[in-house]
Motif scaffolding. Structure first.
Motif, PDB file in Angstrom:
ATOM      1  N   GLN A   1       0.829  -1.204   0.000  1.00 49.52           N
ATOM      2  CA  GLN A   1       0.000   0.000   0.000  1.00 49.52           C
ATOM      3  C   GLN A   1       0.864   1.255   0.000  1.00 49.52           C
ATOM      4  OE1 GLN A   1      -3.255   0.483  -0.572  1.00 49.52           O
ATOM      5  NE2 GLN A   1      -3.132  -1.695  -1.045  1.00 49.52           N
ATOM      6  N   LYS A   2       1.992   1.216   0.702  1.00 51.65           N
ATOM      7  CA  LYS A   2       2.926   2.345   0.677  1.00 51.65           C
ATOM      8  C   LYS A   2       3.458   2.550  -0.739  1.00 51.65           C
ATOM      9  CE  LYS A   2       4.579   1.798   5.430  1.00 51.65           C
ATOM     10  NZ  LYS A   2       5.761   1.453   6.244  1.00 51.65           N
ATOM     11  N   LEU A   3       3.726   1.445  -1.430  1.00 49.42           N
ATOM     12  CA  LEU A   3       4.198   1.517  -2.813  1.00 49.42           C
ATOM     13  C   LEU A   3       3.127   2.114  -3.715  1.00 49.42           C
ATOM     14  CD1 LEU A   3       6.575   0.688  -4.701  1.00 49.42           C
ATOM     15  CD2 LEU A   3       5.366  -1.470  -5.046  1.00 49.42           C
ATOM     16  N   VAL A   4       1.876   1.698  -3.525  1.00 49.98           N
ATOM     17  CA  VAL A   4       0.756   2.237  -4.309  1.00 49.98           C
ATOM     18  C   VAL A   4       0.623   3.737  -4.061  1.00 49.98           C
ATOM     19  CG1 VAL A   4      -1.756   2.209  -4.593  1.00 49.98           C
ATOM     20  CG2 VAL A   4      -0.503   0.045  -4.423  1.00 49.98           C
ATOM     21  N   GLU A   5       0.695   4.147  -2.797  1.00 55.13           N
ATOM     22  CA  GLU A   5       0.579   5.573  -2.463  1.00 55.13           C
ATOM     23  C   GLU A   5       1.732   6.370  -3.054  1.00 55.13           C
ATOM     24  OE1 GLU A   5       0.187   5.783   1.813  1.00 55.13           O
ATOM     25  OE2 GLU A   5      -1.560   4.447   1.765  1.00 55.13           O
ATOM     26  N   ALA A   6       2.934   5.826  -2.962  1.00 58.49           N
ATOM     27  CA  ALA A   6       4.098   6.525  -3.521  1.00 58.49           C
ATOM     28  C   ALA A   6       3.960   6.668  -5.034  1.00 58.49           C
ATOM     29  CB  ALA A   6       5.380   5.780  -3.171  1.00 58.49           C
ATOM     30  N   ALA A   7       3.493   5.624  -5.696  1.00 61.89           N
ATOM     31  CA  ALA A   7       3.307   5.688  -7.149  1.00 61.89           C
ATOM     32  C   ALA A   7       2.216   6.687  -7.509  1.00 61.89           C
ATOM     33  CB  ALA A   7       2.973   4.307  -7.704  1.00 61.89           C
ATOM     34  N   SER A   8       1.160   6.736  -6.714  1.00 56.77           N
ATOM     35  CA  SER A   8       0.047   7.653  -6.994  1.00 56.77           C
ATOM     36  C   SER A   8       0.450   9.112  -6.865  1.00 56.77           C
ATOM     37  CB  SER A   8      -1.119   7.366  -6.045  1.00 56.77           C
ATOM     38  OG  SER A   8      -1.632   6.084  -6.277  1.00 56.77           O
TER      39      SER A   8
ATOM     40  N   LYS B   1       8.576  -3.729 -17.220  1.00 47.87           N
ATOM     41  CA  LYS B   1       8.137  -4.937 -17.929  1.00 47.87           C
ATOM     42  C   LYS B   1       8.519  -6.230 -17.209  1.00 47.87           C
ATOM     43  CE  LYS B   1       7.768  -3.124 -22.599  1.00 47.87           C
ATOM     44  NZ  LYS B   1       8.350  -3.122 -23.946  1.00 47.87           N
ATOM     45  N   PRO B   2       9.795  -6.441 -16.828  1.00 47.22           N
ATOM     46  CA  PRO B   2      10.124  -7.713 -16.179  1.00 47.22           C
ATOM     47  C   PRO B   2       9.474  -7.855 -14.797  1.00 47.22           C
ATOM     48  CG  PRO B   2      12.071  -6.312 -16.289  1.00 47.22           C
ATOM     49  CD  PRO B   2      10.992  -5.637 -17.075  1.00 47.22           C
ATOM     50  N   LEU B   3       9.282  -6.745 -14.101  1.00 46.05           N
ATOM     51  CA  LEU B   3       8.631  -6.798 -12.793  1.00 46.05           C
ATOM     52  C   LEU B   3       7.167  -7.199 -12.919  1.00 46.05           C
ATOM     53  CD1 LEU B   3      10.157  -3.558 -11.238  1.00 46.05           C
ATOM     54  CD2 LEU B   3      10.816  -5.933 -10.767  1.00 46.05           C
ATOM     55  N   ARG B   4       6.496  -6.583 -13.872  1.00 51.65           N
ATOM     56  CA  ARG B   4       5.077  -6.924 -14.071  1.00 51.65           C
ATOM     57  C   ARG B   4       4.927  -8.338 -14.616  1.00 51.65           C
ATOM     58  NH1 ARG B   4       1.375  -2.562 -16.608  1.00 51.65           N
ATOM     59  NH2 ARG B   4      -0.157  -3.767 -15.456  1.00 51.65           N
ATOM     60  N   ALA B   5       5.870  -8.773 -15.451  1.00 51.06           N
ATOM     61  CA  ALA B   5       5.825 -10.149 -15.957  1.00 51.06           C
ATOM     62  C   ALA B   5       6.007 -11.137 -14.804  1.00 51.06           C
ATOM     63  CB  ALA B   5       6.903 -10.363 -17.019  1.00 51.06           C
ATOM     64  N   ALA B   6       6.904 -10.823 -13.878  1.00 53.52           N
ATOM     65  CA  ALA B   6       7.112 -11.695 -12.717  1.00 53.52           C
ATOM     66  C   ALA B   6       5.858 -11.749 -11.851  1.00 53.52           C
ATOM     67  CB  ALA B   6       8.298 -11.213 -11.895  1.00 53.52           C
TER      68      ALA B   6
ATOM     69  N   GLN C   1      -5.363 -13.194   0.264  1.00 54.18           N
ATOM     70  CA  GLN C   1      -4.658 -11.967   0.623  1.00 54.18           C
ATOM     71  C   GLN C   1      -3.408 -11.789  -0.229  1.00 54.18           C
ATOM     72  OE1 GLN C   1      -4.137 -12.718   4.813  1.00 54.18           O
ATOM     73  NE2 GLN C   1      -5.912 -11.480   5.360  1.00 54.18           N
ATOM     74  N   LEU C   2      -2.700 -12.882  -0.479  1.00 55.61           N
ATOM     75  CA  LEU C   2      -1.512 -12.812  -1.328  1.00 55.61           C
ATOM     76  C   LEU C   2      -1.893 -12.393  -2.749  1.00 55.61           C
ATOM     77  CD1 LEU C   2       1.497 -13.144  -1.759  1.00 55.61           C
ATOM     78  CD2 LEU C   2       1.109 -15.605  -2.078  1.00 55.61           C
ATOM     79  N   ALA C   3      -3.002 -12.894  -3.255  1.00 58.83           N
ATOM     80  CA  ALA C   3      -3.469 -12.488  -4.587  1.00 58.83           C
ATOM     81  C   ALA C   3      -3.735 -10.984  -4.617  1.00 58.83           C
ATOM     82  CB  ALA C   3      -4.728 -13.266  -4.966  1.00 58.83           C
ATOM     83  N   GLN C   4      -4.296 -10.444  -3.540  1.00 56.64           N
ATOM     84  CA  GLN C   4      -4.556  -9.005  -3.476  1.00 56.64           C
ATOM     85  C   GLN C   4      -3.246  -8.213  -3.446  1.00 56.64           C
ATOM     86  OE1 GLN C   4      -7.634  -7.442  -3.725  1.00 56.64           O
ATOM     87  NE2 GLN C   4      -6.259  -5.718  -4.059  1.00 56.64           N
ATOM     88  N   VAL C   5      -2.256  -8.720  -2.727  1.00 61.59           N
ATOM     89  CA  VAL C   5      -0.943  -8.067  -2.686  1.00 61.59           C
ATOM     90  C   VAL C   5      -0.342  -8.011  -4.085  1.00 61.59           C
ATOM     91  CG1 VAL C   5       1.444  -8.357  -1.888  1.00 61.59           C
ATOM     92  CG2 VAL C   5      -0.439  -8.560  -0.262  1.00 61.59           C
ATOM     93  N   LEU C   6      -0.421  -9.115  -4.814  1.00 61.24           N
ATOM     94  CA  LEU C   6       0.118  -9.137  -6.178  1.00 61.24           C
ATOM     95  C   LEU C   6      -0.609  -8.140  -7.073  1.00 61.24           C
ATOM     96  CD1 LEU C   6       0.555 -12.992  -6.679  1.00 61.24           C
ATOM     97  CD2 LEU C   6       2.337 -11.301  -6.207  1.00 61.24           C
ATOM     98  N   SER C   7      -1.920  -8.054  -6.932  1.00 63.21           N
ATOM     99  CA  SER C   7      -2.711  -7.103  -7.713  1.00 63.21           C
ATOM    100  C   SER C   7      -2.339  -5.667  -7.368  1.00 63.21           C
ATOM    101  CB  SER C   7      -4.202  -7.352  -7.460  1.00 63.21           C
ATOM    102  OG  SER C   7      -4.977  -6.383  -8.117  1.00 63.21           O
ATOM    103  N   ASP C   8      -2.195  -5.389  -6.075  1.00 61.36           N
ATOM    104  CA  ASP C   8      -1.826  -4.032  -5.635  1.00 61.36           C
ATOM    105  C   ASP C   8      -0.440  -3.656  -6.131  1.00 61.36           C
ATOM    106  OD1 ASP C   8      -4.259  -3.876  -4.335  1.00 61.36           O
ATOM    107  OD2 ASP C   8      -3.424  -4.164  -2.320  1.00 61.36           O
ATOM    108  N   ALA C   9       0.495  -4.599  -6.073  1.00 62.17           N
ATOM    109  CA  ALA C   9       1.855  -4.322  -6.550  1.00 62.17           C
ATOM    110  C   ALA C   9       1.844  -4.031  -8.042  1.00 62.17           C
ATOM    111  CB  ALA C   9       2.776  -5.498  -6.232  1.00 62.17           C
ATOM    112  N   ASP C  10       1.060  -4.776  -8.799  1.00 59.85           N
ATOM    113  CA  ASP C  10       0.962  -4.542 -10.239  1.00 59.85           C
ATOM    114  C   ASP C  10       0.355  -3.175 -10.524  1.00 59.85           C
ATOM    115  OD1 ASP C  10       1.269  -5.590 -13.001  1.00 59.85           O
ATOM    116  OD2 ASP C  10      -0.921  -5.353 -13.007  1.00 59.85           O
ATOM    117  N   THR C  11      -0.669  -2.809  -9.746  1.00 59.40           N
ATOM    118  CA  THR C  11      -1.286  -1.490  -9.894  1.00 59.40           C
ATOM    119  C   THR C  11      -0.262  -0.388  -9.622  1.00 59.40           C
ATOM    120  OG1 THR C  11      -3.458  -2.330  -9.271  1.00 59.40           O
ATOM    121  CG2 THR C  11      -3.093   0.033  -8.982  1.00 59.40           C
TER     122      THR C  11
END
Length: 154
Positions: free
Chosen positions: A40-47, A59-64, A119-129
Motif C-alpha cells: 500500500q505504501k508503494l501504491v501511495e508513492a506511485a500515486s 516490464k520484467p517486474l510486471r511479468a514476474a 490476501q496474497l493475490a490481493q498483494v500481487l494485484s496491488d503491486a501490479d497497480t
C-alpha cells in the motif's frame, strides 16, 4: 537398500525438519499483513509521483507478478477446493469433530490457508497497480519534460 553416505554416517535430520517447518510457515497471515501494508505504501508513492519507473524497467517486474499470479491461481484452484472439504476421518464423534476443525482451519478461519492465498493475490494485484501507475507517471514526466524542452526551442 539403505542410503550410503560419503562419510559413512547418516546426517542429523533434525535440522531438515526444522527447515521444512519454517518453510511451511513462511506465508502466514502476519507476513501477508506486513506485505500488504508495504505494498500500500508503494501504491501511495506511485500515486503521488514519489515512485516512478520506465516502461522498459517495469516490464520484467510486471511479468514476474503475472507469473506469480498464474501460479497462485493454479495452486488456489487445487488447494482451496480440497481445503474446503472436511477430511474423511470416520463417522464417530471424535473423527467428525477433528474433520470439522481441520476444514475450518484450512478454509474458513482468519489466517487459514485459503484466506492467506486470497490476501496474497490481493498483494500481487496491488503491486501490479503500483507499478502500472509508476510507469504512467514516468511516461507523463518524460512527456512534460520533452514538451518543456520543445517550447524553449520554438
Amino acid at each position: 537398500m539403505p542410503i550410503a553416505w560419503d562419510s559413512g554416517e547418516a546426517p542429523d535430520t533434525s535440522a531438515w525438519g526444522a527447515a521444512i517447518g519454517k518453510a511451511g510457515s513462511v506465508i502466514d497471515s502476519k507476513a501477508i499483513e506486513t506485505t500488504k501494508a508495504e505494498t500500500q505504501k508503494l501504491v501511495e508513492a506511485a500515486s503521488t509521483g514519489g515512485f516512478r519507473i520506465s516502461e522498459e524497467g517495469v516490464k520484467p517486474l510486471r511479468a514476474a507478478l503475472s507469473n506469480m499470479q498464474t501460479r497462485l491461481d493454479e495452486l488456489s484452484s487445487n488447494t482451496v477446493r480440497r481445503l474446503g472439504q472436511a477430511p474423511k476421518l470416520g463417522s464417530h464423534e471424535y473423527g467428525q469433530t477433528v474433520a470439522a476443525h481441520d476444514q475450518k482451519g484450512g478454509a474458513n478461519e482468519l489466517g487459514s490457508a485459503s484466506i492467506v492465498l486470497d490476501q496474497l493475490a490481493q498483494v500481487l494485484s496491488d503491486a501490479d497497480t503500483a507499478l502500472a501507475r509508476a510507469a504512467g507517471i514516468y511516461k507523463e514526466n518524460e512527456a512534460t519534460t520533452a514538451d518543456g524542452m520543445n517550447v524553449g526551442q520554438a
